[in-house]
Design an enzyme around this catalytic site. Sequence first.
Site, PDB file in Angstrom:
ATOM      1  N   ASN A  11      34.900  68.952  47.304  1.00 33.02           N
ATOM      2  CA  ASN A  11      34.972  68.133  48.514  1.00 33.02           C
ATOM      3  C   ASN A  11      36.082  68.691  49.392  1.00 33.02           C
ATOM      4  O   ASN A  11      37.258  68.493  49.112  1.00 33.02           O
ATOM      5  CB  ASN A  11      35.240  66.678  48.111  1.00 33.02           C
ATOM      6  CG  ASN A  11      35.438  65.769  49.305  1.00 33.02           C
ATOM      7  OD1 ASN A  11      35.225  66.181  50.452  1.00 33.02           O
ATOM      8  ND2 ASN A  11      35.839  64.535  49.049  1.00 33.02           N
ATOM      9  N   LYS A  13      36.864  67.807  52.268  1.00 35.54           N
ATOM     10  CA  LYS A  13      37.430  66.772  53.146  1.00 35.54           C
ATOM     11  C   LYS A  13      37.536  67.315  54.577  1.00 35.54           C
ATOM     12  O   LYS A  13      36.743  68.167  54.965  1.00 35.54           O
ATOM     13  CB  LYS A  13      38.773  66.265  52.600  1.00 35.54           C
ATOM     14  CG  LYS A  13      38.651  65.836  51.126  1.00 35.54           C
ATOM     15  CD  LYS A  13      39.797  65.033  50.600  1.00 35.54           C
ATOM     16  CE  LYS A  13      39.529  64.654  49.145  1.00 35.54           C
ATOM     17  NZ  LYS A  13      40.557  63.810  48.563  1.00 35.54           N
ATOM     18  N   HIS A  96      33.327  57.603  49.083  1.00 36.47           N
ATOM     19  CA  HIS A  96      34.636  58.167  48.729  1.00 36.47           C
ATOM     20  C   HIS A  96      35.733  57.157  49.074  1.00 36.47           C
ATOM     21  O   HIS A  96      35.645  56.455  50.079  1.00 36.47           O
ATOM     22  CB  HIS A  96      34.864  59.485  49.472  1.00 36.47           C
ATOM     23  CG  HIS A  96      36.049  60.218  48.941  1.00 36.47           C
ATOM     24  ND1 HIS A  96      37.337  59.900  49.304  1.00 36.47           N
ATOM     25  CD2 HIS A  96      36.146  61.218  48.039  1.00 36.47           C
ATOM     26  CE1 HIS A  96      38.166  60.685  48.641  1.00 36.47           C
ATOM     27  NE2 HIS A  96      37.475  61.491  47.872  1.00 36.47           N
ATOM     28  N   GLU A  98      38.518  57.449  50.394  1.00 40.11           N
ATOM     29  CA  GLU A  98      39.100  57.593  51.738  1.00 40.11           C
ATOM     30  C   GLU A  98      38.233  56.895  52.781  1.00 40.11           C
ATOM     31  O   GLU A  98      38.748  56.307  53.731  1.00 40.11           O
ATOM     32  CB  GLU A  98      39.294  59.082  52.061  1.00 40.11           C
ATOM     33  CG  GLU A  98      40.490  59.639  51.299  1.00 40.11           C
ATOM     34  CD  GLU A  98      40.333  61.080  50.842  1.00 40.11           C
ATOM     35  OE1 GLU A  98      39.490  61.813  51.396  1.00 40.11           O
ATOM     36  OE2 GLU A  98      41.064  61.468  49.911  1.00 40.11           O
ATOM     37  N   GLU A 166      36.646  58.259  40.535  1.00 48.04           N
ATOM     38  CA  GLU A 166      37.864  58.801  41.128  1.00 48.04           C
ATOM     39  C   GLU A 166      38.906  57.699  41.229  1.00 48.04           C
ATOM     40  O   GLU A 166      38.895  56.907  42.175  1.00 48.04           O
ATOM     41  CB  GLU A 166      37.573  59.343  42.541  1.00 48.04           C
ATOM     42  CG  GLU A 166      36.574  60.478  42.585  1.00 48.04           C
ATOM     43  CD  GLU A 166      36.816  61.421  43.772  1.00 48.04           C
ATOM     44  OE1 GLU A 166      36.812  62.633  43.537  1.00 48.04           O
ATOM     45  OE2 GLU A 166      37.035  60.953  44.892  1.00 48.04           O
ATOM     46  N   GLY A 172      44.654  63.353  45.260  1.00 50.88           N
ATOM     47  CA  GLY A 172      45.603  64.055  46.121  1.00 50.88           C
ATOM     48  C   GLY A 172      47.061  63.842  45.748  1.00 50.88           C
ATOM     49  O   GLY A 172      47.956  64.186  46.513  1.00 50.88           O
ATOM     50  N   SER A 212      42.967  64.995  41.404  1.00 49.36           N
ATOM     51  CA  SER A 212      43.932  66.011  40.973  1.00 49.36           C
ATOM     52  C   SER A 212      43.420  66.911  39.855  1.00 49.36           C
ATOM     53  O   SER A 212      44.197  67.356  39.001  1.00 49.36           O
ATOM     54  CB  SER A 212      45.262  65.355  40.577  1.00 49.36           C
ATOM     55  OG  SER A 212      45.852  64.727  41.711  1.00 49.36           O
TER      56      SER A 212
HETATM   57  O1  G3P Z   1      36.633  63.858  46.214  1.00 46.67           O
HETATM   58  C1  G3P Z   1      37.606  64.557  45.502  1.00 46.67           C
HETATM   59  C2  G3P Z   1      38.936  64.015  45.680  1.00 46.67           C
HETATM   60  O2  G3P Z   1      39.067  62.762  46.182  1.00 46.67           O
HETATM   61  C3  G3P Z   1      39.976  64.422  44.731  1.00 46.67           C
HETATM   62  O3  G3P Z   1      40.921  65.035  45.505  1.00 46.67           O
HETATM   63  O4  G3P Z   1      42.697  66.617  45.993  1.00 46.67           O
HETATM   64  O5  G3P Z   1      42.946  64.969  44.119  1.00 46.67           O
HETATM   65  O6  G3P Z   1      41.354  66.849  43.897  1.00 46.67           O
HETATM   66  P1  G3P Z   1      42.056  65.921  44.836  1.00 46.67           P
END
Ligand code: G3P
Length: 250
Positions: A11, A13, A96, A98, A166, A172, A212
């Site tokens: 993703n 983003k 998602h 976000e 998630e 993130g 993460s």
């Molecule tokens: O959709 C994947 C995401 O929300 C995870 O983000 O940067 O923690 O891998 P990240």
Amino acid sequence: SSTAKFFVGGNWKCNGSVASVCKLVDELNAGTIPRGVDVVVAPPFIYIDYVMQHLDRDKYQLSAQNAWIGANGAFTGEVSAEQLTDFGVPWVILGHSERRSLCGESNEVVAKKTSHALAAGLGVIACIGETLDQRNSGSMFKILDAQMDALVAEVKDWTKVVLAYEPVWAIGTGVVASPEQAQEVHAYLRQYCAKKLGTAVADKLRIIYGGSVSDTNCKDLSKQEDIDGFLVGGASLKGATFVTICNAAG
Ligand code: G3P
């Protein structure tokens, strides 16, 4: 546990530029992806055309990061599931965290978007997950149930759904769920699905983990019985790192 093919989503983003997308596509094309793994990358809408033309689609499939809740019409700024299928994009990420938190998408909106996208012919990566407050206050399973209940009420055919767990606190942040924490929730979700949708559906459903995920933690996570893949954010922006994650299983 699941009997389905390992699935890794990237993703991107709202990241990238013409130059960085071009570089990332080259890096991905240089990577080796095992035959038994589905890999799907989700660029921002505006780069999908470029990526579709240049990415090796024997190895990678494309996804959008969102779609409108209904068909084409007077919905300024939106892209419909029908337009995605028309353009040859096979997948969409919906729900998602976000979009839930920043764009106010409720469980019901996410569920309606999911059923609409499936009806339009897309595969859906449907995302759910709890916040840290919800986990710490003991309401995690209640929150996950509510997110799942809304999906179960709308979605009749689960064959083209990939469920992404998630945890919001892991997205993130660099704070990845431990393999045990992730496995606990994945097993819970599979049990939930077995109860509501039957064991045949639950066994085939891919439940992937996001939050993460990196080239260093992916291997241990992938060994967990109910983790059928990953949804990767930050680490999907580096081609070699993402390819390593795609090779985590096996
Ligand atoms: O959709 C994947 C995401 O929300 C995870 O983000 O940067 O923690 O891998 P990240």
